[in-house]
Motif scaffolding. Structure first.
Motif, PDB file in Angstrom:
ATOM      1  N   VAL A 365      40.895  54.686  41.192  1.00 39.75           N
ATOM      2  CA  VAL A 365      41.805  53.555  41.040  1.00 39.75           C
ATOM      3  C   VAL A 365      43.020  54.087  40.290  1.00 39.75           C
ATOM      4  CG1 VAL A 365      42.134  51.242  40.111  1.00 39.75           C
ATOM      5  CG2 VAL A 365      39.881  51.942  40.955  1.00 39.75           C
ATOM      6  N   ILE A 366      44.167  54.119  40.956  1.00 42.77           N
ATOM      7  CA  ILE A 366      45.356  54.759  40.399  1.00 42.77           C
ATOM      8  C   ILE A 366      46.424  53.712  40.123  1.00 42.77           C
ATOM      9  CG2 ILE A 366      47.091  56.563  40.733  1.00 42.77           C
ATOM     10  CD1 ILE A 366      45.173  57.717  42.896  1.00 42.77           C
ATOM     11  N   GLN A 388      35.628  43.784  37.095  1.00 42.97           N
ATOM     12  CA  GLN A 388      35.539  42.844  38.218  1.00 42.97           C
ATOM     13  C   GLN A 388      35.306  43.583  39.530  1.00 42.97           C
ATOM     14  OE1 GLN A 388      35.545  39.582  37.703  1.00 42.97           O
ATOM     15  NE2 GLN A 388      35.873  39.867  35.507  1.00 42.97           N
ATOM     16  N   LEU A 389      35.914  44.751  39.677  1.00 41.86           N
ATOM     17  CA  LEU A 389      35.682  45.558  40.875  1.00 41.86           C
ATOM     18  C   LEU A 389      34.228  46.027  40.924  1.00 41.86           C
ATOM     19  CD1 LEU A 389      36.511  47.119  43.384  1.00 41.86           C
ATOM     20  CD2 LEU A 389      37.464  48.903  41.902  1.00 41.86           C
ATOM     21  N   VAL A 390      33.697  46.462  39.796  1.00 38.42           N
ATOM     22  CA  VAL A 390      32.299  46.905  39.736  1.00 38.42           C
ATOM     23  C   VAL A 390      31.369  45.772  40.152  1.00 38.42           C
ATOM     24  CG1 VAL A 390      30.442  47.630  38.174  1.00 38.42           C
ATOM     25  CG2 VAL A 390      32.697  48.696  38.017  1.00 38.42           C
ATOM     26  N   MET A 391      31.618  44.579  39.645  1.00 35.24           N
ATOM     27  CA  MET A 391      30.762  43.437  39.966  1.00 35.24           C
ATOM     28  C   MET A 391      30.817  43.098  41.457  1.00 35.24           C
ATOM     29  SD  MET A 391      31.545  41.067  36.619  1.00 35.24           S
ATOM     30  CE  MET A 391      30.457  39.734  37.113  1.00 35.24           C
ATOM     31  N   LYS A 392      31.988  43.238  42.065  1.00 32.20           N
ATOM     32  CA  LYS A 392      32.108  42.976  43.499  1.00 32.20           C
ATOM     33  C   LYS A 392      31.403  44.068  44.305  1.00 32.20           C
ATOM     34  CE  LYS A 392      36.407  40.269  43.445  1.00 32.20           C
ATOM     35  NZ  LYS A 392      36.340  39.907  42.028  1.00 32.20           N
ATOM     36  N   LEU A 393      31.495  45.306  43.850  1.00 33.68           N
ATOM     37  CA  LEU A 393      30.832  46.401  44.558  1.00 33.68           C
ATOM     38  C   LEU A 393      29.313  46.251  44.524  1.00 33.68           C
ATOM     39  CD1 LEU A 393      32.999  49.405  43.297  1.00 33.68           C
ATOM     40  CD2 LEU A 393      32.855  48.586  45.656  1.00 33.68           C
ATOM     41  N   SER A 452      51.135  57.979  35.682  1.00 33.49           N
ATOM     42  CA  SER A 452      49.975  57.440  36.395  1.00 33.49           C
ATOM     43  C   SER A 452      48.724  57.532  35.525  1.00 33.49           C
ATOM     44  CB  SER A 452      49.748  58.198  37.714  1.00 33.49           C
ATOM     45  OG  SER A 452      49.493  59.573  37.473  1.00 33.49           O
ATOM     46  N   THR A 453      47.835  56.583  35.717  1.00 33.47           N
ATOM     47  CA  THR A 453      46.532  56.570  35.045  1.00 33.47           C
ATOM     48  C   THR A 453      45.478  56.359  36.127  1.00 33.47           C
ATOM     49  OG1 THR A 453      47.540  55.529  33.103  1.00 33.47           O
ATOM     50  CG2 THR A 453      45.144  55.543  33.223  1.00 33.47           C
ATOM     51  N   THR A 454      44.495  57.257  36.157  1.00 36.27           N
ATOM     52  CA  THR A 454      43.468  57.208  37.197  1.00 36.27           C
ATOM     53  C   THR A 454      42.117  56.890  36.598  1.00 36.27           C
ATOM     54  OG1 THR A 454      44.687  58.883  38.457  1.00 36.27           O
ATOM     55  CG2 THR A 454      42.407  58.455  39.118  1.00 36.27           C
ATOM     56  N   PHE A 455      41.467  55.875  37.147  1.00 35.64           N
ATOM     57  CA  PHE A 455      40.125  55.469  36.718  1.00 35.64           C
ATOM     58  C   PHE A 455      39.134  55.830  37.822  1.00 35.64           C
ATOM     59  CE2 PHE A 455      43.309  52.565  34.996  1.00 35.64           C
ATOM     60  CZ  PHE A 455      43.055  52.645  33.639  1.00 35.64           C
ATOM     61  N   TYR A 456      37.890  56.103  37.414  1.00 31.49           N
ATOM     62  CA  TYR A 456      36.885  56.547  38.377  1.00 31.49           C
ATOM     63  C   TYR A 456      35.649  55.647  38.335  1.00 31.49           C
ATOM     64  CZ  TYR A 456      39.569  60.793  39.109  1.00 31.49           C
ATOM     65  OH  TYR A 456      40.564  61.674  39.438  1.00 31.49           O
ATOM     66  N   ILE A 457      35.096  55.413  39.515  1.00 35.13           N
ATOM     67  CA  ILE A 457      33.830  54.688  39.655  1.00 35.13           C
ATOM     68  C   ILE A 457      32.919  55.524  40.542  1.00 35.13           C
ATOM     69  CG2 ILE A 457      32.683  52.587  40.443  1.00 35.13           C
ATOM     70  CD1 ILE A 457      35.331  51.109  40.037  1.00 35.13           C
ATOM     71  N   GLY A 458      31.770  55.939  40.023  1.00 31.87           N
ATOM     72  CA  GLY A 458      30.805  56.685  40.822  1.00 31.87           C
ATOM     73  C   GLY A 458      30.000  55.739  41.692  1.00 31.87           C
ATOM     74  N   PRO A 479      35.644  44.143  48.512  1.00 34.54           N
ATOM     75  CA  PRO A 479      35.807  44.203  47.057  1.00 34.54           C
ATOM     76  C   PRO A 479      37.087  44.898  46.609  1.00 34.54           C
ATOM     77  CG  PRO A 479      33.989  45.611  47.782  1.00 34.54           C
ATOM     78  CD  PRO A 479      34.381  44.776  48.935  1.00 34.54           C
ATOM     79  N   THR A 480      37.517  45.936  47.330  1.00 37.37           N
ATOM     80  CA  THR A 480      38.739  46.624  46.911  1.00 37.37           C
ATOM     81  C   THR A 480      39.976  45.789  47.191  1.00 37.37           C
ATOM     82  OG1 THR A 480      38.723  47.818  49.029  1.00 37.37           O
ATOM     83  CG2 THR A 480      37.775  48.934  47.127  1.00 37.37           C
ATOM     84  N   THR A 481      39.968  45.063  48.301  1.00 41.33           N
ATOM     85  CA  THR A 481      41.088  44.174  48.606  1.00 41.33           C
ATOM     86  C   THR A 481      41.190  43.058  47.570  1.00 41.33           C
ATOM     87  OG1 THR A 481      40.892  44.596  50.979  1.00 41.33           O
ATOM     88  CG2 THR A 481      42.084  42.622  50.326  1.00 41.33           C
ATOM     89  N   GLU A 482      40.051  42.463  47.242  1.00 42.76           N
ATOM     90  CA  GLU A 482      40.047  41.401  46.244  1.00 42.76           C
ATOM     91  C   GLU A 482      40.479  41.932  44.871  1.00 42.76           C
ATOM     92  OE1 GLU A 482      39.314  37.943  46.706  1.00 42.76           O
ATOM     93  OE2 GLU A 482      39.854  38.775  48.663  1.00 42.76           O
ATOM     94  N   PHE A 483      40.091  43.153  44.553  1.00 44.39           N
ATOM     95  CA  PHE A 483      40.468  43.746  43.266  1.00 44.39           C
ATOM     96  C   PHE A 483      41.979  43.929  43.172  1.00 44.39           C
ATOM     97  CE2 PHE A 483      41.563  47.791  41.129  1.00 44.39           C
ATOM     98  CZ  PHE A 483      41.274  47.424  39.821  1.00 44.39           C
ATOM     99  N   THR A 484      42.588  44.469  44.222  1.00 41.36           N
ATOM    100  CA  THR A 484      44.034  44.676  44.169  1.00 41.36           C
ATOM    101  C   THR A 484      44.781  43.343  44.115  1.00 41.36           C
ATOM    102  OG1 THR A 484      44.058  44.879  46.588  1.00 41.36           O
ATOM    103  CG2 THR A 484      43.956  46.912  45.308  1.00 41.36           C
TER     104      THR A 484
END
Length: 626
Positions: A365-366, A388-393, A452-458, A479-484
């Motif tokens: 997530v950039i 919120q993205l994690v919960m949707k995933l 830029s700041t980059t976050f990671y989700i395994g 989930p990614t569309t809803e997150f953005t």
């Protein structure tokens, strides 16, 4: 954690026995290891902190005086208006380390407003000698000013009391001070009040501090120390350790740490607790009272603050982060057991996490902008939504676990073309861009700097079923569309200045900056895709990224089969990028194991049962069927 019948907590102690000789030995070795790990600051650093707090206290008094005079008060009344600072968090608890920040509360009288705090005090701090990096975040859940004074990071919050002046001997313990205050002031006051209550409710402050210092270091090393990302924050860890100290009031640090892991593993086990068991009385390993706080049943790992108004400090915990913490409690318990019997060293407990070696697939997530101050706010906004993205995933079929990393990785890239700007905003930083310095782009037309700041989700995906054929598919487009959409709903979002993109990568394509020197394992041989006609080697595209555009197709199977599994670049937006502005399109289509269709959310099935009974990942033990 309220006192009942003379006991410090909702239940009596489990044991009042003194620690034995072996526990005393391991406590000595524990403290030696904590010193080797550099968890204690030097005497010089401690004095610097005291000086900094003294300077900050003087600035706050000047701030209140200035606002008082501006409101038409007399010189004498303005001088008497006061203003006081209180510390809380790790510094107040006495468990801070070198370089850690100081959580500070600024208490002001009723005629000083929150607008004054951000308009007047923020400017005064910027004008103060030795003060750097002043950044106010008034829209935060707890409004805050972040700054550095003489190199010491300060997080400054504000509470406005219903008093005409703030005396120097003011104590915040009186609940009546909360009368007629707005919610933001109550939340700000709560940090200091909770910290003081924790110290009041532990049987031995020294043992508590030594034990908490150990647990904090362990949680940080294992990458599970982050409230915003769904793990536990500082106050939650402190309350857990305080509760174990209550249950074993005469134990010393080595014994407290040992019992901590045993009890926490039992407590965090994501099996449903029967309602009847809860209502019959508080379990001895619980840190809250379900009779007093029946709403706690809605939380996964409820830890209730001891000061009024009591709040749940762990409402951010998700099904995934709960399982991750359970797994870490289990590992920690096994290591400490070995330490107690003499077959392991304390250093093994503090081994670095394996997050970037643990998974095969990751989400990036950039968040990007063209301004350093704006980037702090934008990246903070994006980070606050990662949960919120994690919960949707978690509700995506075939996905067992969504594992967020606890911090973002910041980069500053100096670009000489709009193509490089766009590539950097999508996580594609070429070697040429990474080596370029600020002075290399000065005076060049079209050049700009990207922050830029980059976050990671395994991502942990269900194993392929025996006998199945064809590529696996994992649809994460919804989930990614809803997150953005969610992050773009921020009231200060500006599409012309802020970029947000989500993309998947394989572990072999993770950038070098996520690893310590020498930590990265040699990359396996990867097939390089030959550049097509007209490809530009200097456009910021990684050499591992194919340059061919995706072939348009309405057929899901066709579009999936024509894409290689790893590292297909996302579509680039054909948008203008003015100097200093970043515009990045978020493309939630995916390749290889991911399909590009958007799933109806009503059809998404969760791999977890409602109360998180799926414990196979965390414990390697399948739940018993009811």
């Amino acid at each position: 954690m309220s006192t009942t019948n003379g006991a410090l907590g909702v239940t009596p102690p489990i044991s009042t026995s003194e620690s034995n000789d072996r526990e005393k030995e391991v406590t000595t070795t524990l403290m030696e290891e904590l010193r080797r790990q550099g968890t204690f600051e030097t005497e010089e650093e401690a004095k610097t902190r005291e000086i900094v707090l003294g300077r900050l206290a003087a600035v706050v008094k000047k701030f209140v005086r200035r606002v008082s005079l501006a409101n038409g008060m007399s010189e004498a009344a303005a001088n008497a208006a006061g203003g006081k600072i209180f510390t809380f968090g790790s510094y107040r608890l006495g468990v801070h380390g070198p370089g850690s920040d100081i959580d500070t509360l600024c208490v002001v009288p009723k005629h000083v407003t929150r607008e004054d705090f951000f308009d007047v005090l923020e400017e005064m701090l910027k004008e103060t000698e030795g003060v750097t990096e002043v950044s106010g975040v008034p829209e935060a859940y707890v409004p805050i000013i972040k700054t550095k004074i003489n190199g010491i990071p300060i997080d400054l919050t504000m509470a406005r009391l219903a008093l005409s002046s703030i005396p120097d001997d003011l104590s915040l313990q009186d609940d009546n001070l909360l009368r007629n205050l707005d919610e933001r002031c109550v939340r700000s006051l709560n940090g200091s009040r909770v910290t003081d209550e924790i110290l009041r409710l532990v049987p031995n402050v020294t043992v508590f501090r030594d034990s908490l210092r150990c647990i904090k270091l362990w949680a940080q090393r294992r990458a599970i120390y982050s409230n915003v990302n769904g793990f536990l924050g500082g106050v939650a860890w402190a309350m857990l350790v305080a509760r174990i100290c209550q249950l074993y009031p005469n134990a010393i640090a080595g014994a407290i740490v040992s019992r901590f892991f045993i009890i926490m593993y039992q407590w965090s086990w994501p099996q449903p607790v029967l309602l009847k068991q809860i209502e019959e009385g508080p379990l001895p390993v619980r840190v809250w009272n379900p009779k007093l706080y029946p709403a706690d049943r809605a939380h996964r790992m409820p830890i209730i603050t001891p000061a009024y108004p009591s709040m749940c400090a762990t409402h951010n915990v998700t099904a995934s982060t709960q399982m991750i913490m359970t797994e870490e409690f289990k590992k920690g318990s096994e290591i400490v057991d070995k330490v107690i019997v003499g077959t392991a060293e304390w250093s093994e407990l503090f081994a670095k996490h394996d997050f970037f070696h643990k998974h095969r697939y990751y989400l990036q997530v950039i968040a990007s902008t063209g301004n350093s101050d704006l980037q702090i706010k934008w990246s903070g906004t994006v980070e606050s939504r990662i949960r919120q993205l994690v919960m949707k995933l978690e509700y995506v079929e075939s996905l067992i676990l969504a594992h967020p990393f606890i911090k973002g990785f910041e980069q500053v890239s100096h670009c000489i073309s709009s193509e490089e700007v766009r590539a950097v905003a999508q996580g594609e930083v070429s070697e040429a861009v990474s080596k370029r310095r600020k002075e290399d782009i000065e005076g060049k037309e079209g050049a700009s700097t990207v922050y830029s700041t980059t976050f990671y989700i395994g991502l942990l995906i269900e194993p392929k079923l025996p006998g199945s054929s064809g590529p696996r598919k994992l649809d994460i487009s919804y989930p990614t569309t809803e997150f953005t959409k969610l992050v773009k709903m921020w009231e200060k979002y500006d599409e012309a200045k802020m970029g947000i993109i989500v993309r998947h990568i394989k572990s072999t394509a993770l950038p070098d900056y996520v690893y310590d020197e020498g930590e990265r394992q040699p990359r396996s041989a990867q097939k390089r895709v030959k550049s097509g006609k007209g490809s530009d080697k200097s456009n910021g595209t990684s050499p591992d990224m194919p340059n061919k555009k995706r072939r348009a197709s309405n057929s899901l199977s066709e579009s999936t089969s024509t894409m290689p599994l790893p590292m297909q670049p996302f579509k680039k937006a054909a948008v203008s990028s003015p100097t200093g502005a970043i515009v990045a399109a978020t493309d939630t289509s995916s390749n290889g194991i991911y399909s590009s269709s958007i799933k109806d959310p009503s059809h998404i099935k969760s791999p977890h049962l409602p109360l998180g009974e799926n414990v196979a990942v965390a414990t390697s033990v399948a739940p018993v069927a009811p």
